[in-house]
Design an enzyme around this catalytic site. Structure first.
Site, short mmCIF file in Angstrom:
data_model
loop_
_atom_site.label_atom_id
_atom_site.label_comp_id
_atom_site.label_asym_id
_atom_site.label_seq_id
_atom_site.Cartn_x
_atom_site.Cartn_y
_atom_site.Cartn_z
CE1 TYR A 118 -0.51 -4.12 21.61
CE2 TYR A 118 -0.30 -6.28 20.32
CZ TYR A 118 -0.78 -5.59 21.81
OH TYR A 118 -1.72 -5.69 23.14
NE ARG A 148 1.95 0.25 -2.95
CZ ARG A 148 1.65 -0.22 -1.97
NH1 ARG A 148 0.63 1.69 -1.60
NH2 ARG A 148 1.99 -0.69 -1.39
CG HIS A 194 6.60 -0.38 -8.60
ND1 HIS A 194 6.94 -1.30 -7.60
CD2 HIS A 194 5.13 -0.70 -8.09
CE1 HIS A 194 6.75 -1.19 -6.96
NE2 HIS A 194 4.99 -0.97 -7.21
CE LYS A 233 -0.71 -4.22 -3.11
NZ LYS A 233 0.63 -4.62 -3.47
NE ARG A 284 6.46 1.02 -3.84
CZ ARG A 284 6.28 1.31 -2.80
NH1 ARG A 284 5.76 2.70 -2.54
NH2 ARG A 284 5.24 1.73 -1.78
CG HIS A 297 5.84 -2.28 2.62
ND1 HIS A 297 7.39 -2.46 2.56
CD2 HIS A 297 5.23 -2.01 0.75
CE1 HIS A 297 7.14 -2.23 1.02
NE2 HIS A 297 6.34 -1.61 0.31
#
Length: 414
Positions: free
Chosen positions: A365, A238, A328, A265, A331, A355
């Site tokens: 998991y 970012r 940005h 973030k 990404r 993410h």
């Protein structure tokens, strides 16, 4: 006998408490320590009570008499002056503004990013003029809607939506601290104009990406800006994570960039494998640095990083409009092309993008870092970008999904 200003001023302390009466229950207590305090003695409900009115000379004799008379009027209406004062104090502590300020303090203690705190305070400033000084229990949905409409009428639909969410957070905090019973913002769902979501522009065509990389390499602005754009393409963090990077976050021997959770973030630390090309860019940048902590210091102040707009402004100078490319957007570029090539596990790509899995069960998991795969992926990505940038590259394959012819864009990007 009634007091006078002279008598109050000349009252001297002795070894014990002295009470000077002004009549009607008003007294000036002269403490052995020298303090002179106003007290009002009265009866309520058959009990003798005492009310503190402040200290002399901060509260003058005339002001103390006004306070006495106001208390007497309350007694005539059957109201206990001491209880009324407590109610007024509680009311002041239960205003939306005071609770919002407590909520902001809570966010600070939780270690939220300064940018987040600033954004929350900026949004709350839109609410204060309408109901900042009202008790939260008196604020209804219609009152909140007035504040939201004042933002919405300017065409700032996304800001209005975020303001509703922030106000709701304050009310939920008030409920948790026993100062409110309901969150009135729930009734406002669907009441605002929905913002038009415009995805950040990104170059996802390999041929066009090659042209962008060549434009970056030819950029004649600040060397630090050119380096930052190169790293955005190579590492796709970012923009804010890169802008505020510090040299001690980079381990050149292990080829790893460790971003602290405070800049992420999702408030989790993040590691980025550094390709040979990324290390080369950083090494060259360090040779021209002034020895400060920041990798990308502002030209105005070496203690502050480059601004939010620096990278996007550079793209505009290169001829790319905001509908074509953004900082940005690198990404989305990497996500699209890495997934299209079919060489890498989607979870490795998502983990490199930092993410967080939206499904709670899956997130519990899916804790694997995919670190070894990410190291290989980031080096492959850097090599692939080198291919795209090369003007001599004729046909470039991105994996088992076809080929893209690379050539220099017809417009002059320099």
């Amino acid at each position: 006998m009634a007091l006078s200003d002279v008598k109050c001023r000349n009252a001297r302390p002795i070894s014990k408490l002295v009470k000077l009466s002004d009549g009607g229950g008003l007294q000036l207590w002269v403490q052995p320590t020298g303090s002179r305090l106003w007290r009002l003695a009265y009866r309520f409900g058959g009990k003798q009570k005492l009310l503190a009115l402040g200290s002399y000379p901060l509260i003058s004799l005339a002001e103390a008499r006004e306070a006495r008379d106001a208390a007497k009027r309350l007694l005539l209406r059957g109201i206990d002056p001491a209880q009324e004062r407590k109610s007024q104090k509680a009311s002041a502590e239960d205003t939306f503004r005071s609770i919002a300020e407590d909520y902001v303090d809570k966010l600070k203690k939780e270690g939220r990013a300064d940018r987040t705190i600033t954004k929350v305070k900026w949004l709350l400033d839109f609410a204060y003029p309408t109901f900042g000084n009202k008790s939260v229990r008196e604020i209804d949905p219609a009152t909140i809607l007035v504040a939201l409409r004042s933002v919405e009428v300017r065409g700032r639909y996304e800001s209005a939506r975020r303001l509703r969410s922030t106000i709701g957070s304050v009310f939920r905090y008030a409920i948790a601290t026993a100062r409110a019973d309901v969150d009135p913002t729930i009734a406002l769902r669907g009441a605002l104009v929905g913002p038009t979501v415009t995805p950040r522009a990104a170059v996802t065509d390999p041929k066009a990406l090659g042209g962008l990389l060549r434009a970056i390499n030819a950029f004649d602005g600040q060397p630090t800006t050119r380096a930052a754009l190169k790293l955005m393409a190579l590492l796709f963090p970012r923009p804010g994570e890169l802008r505020a990077a510090e040299w001690d976050e980079f381990d050149f021997e292990s080829a790893v960039w460790s971003i602290p959770e405070g800049r992420m973030k999702m408030r989790r630390p993040h590691r980025v494998p550094l390709s040979r090309q990324a290390v080369s860019v950083l090494t060259s940048l360090r040779e021209i640095s002034d020895g400060g902590a920041l990798v990308f210091p502002s030209v105005r102040s070496r203690s502050r990083p480059i601004s939010d707009n620096t990278l996007n402004a550079a793209l505009r100078r290169m001829g790319y409009g905001k509908e074509e490319a953004t900082a940005h957007g690198f990404r989305a570029t990497a996500s699209t092309l890495l997934n299209e090539c079919g060489k890498w596990h989607p979870d490795a790509i998502e983990r490199q993008l930092a993410h967080i899995e939206s499904n709670d069960v899956r997130r519990a998991y899916a804790r694997a870092e995919h670190w070894e795969e990410r190291i290989k992926m980031m080096q492959w990505w850097a090599d692939y970008l080198d291919e795209l940038e090369s003007k001599d590259a004729g046909v470039i394959s991105i994996g088992g999904h076809g080929k893209s012819t690379v050539h220099t864009p017809s417009r002059d990007l320099r």
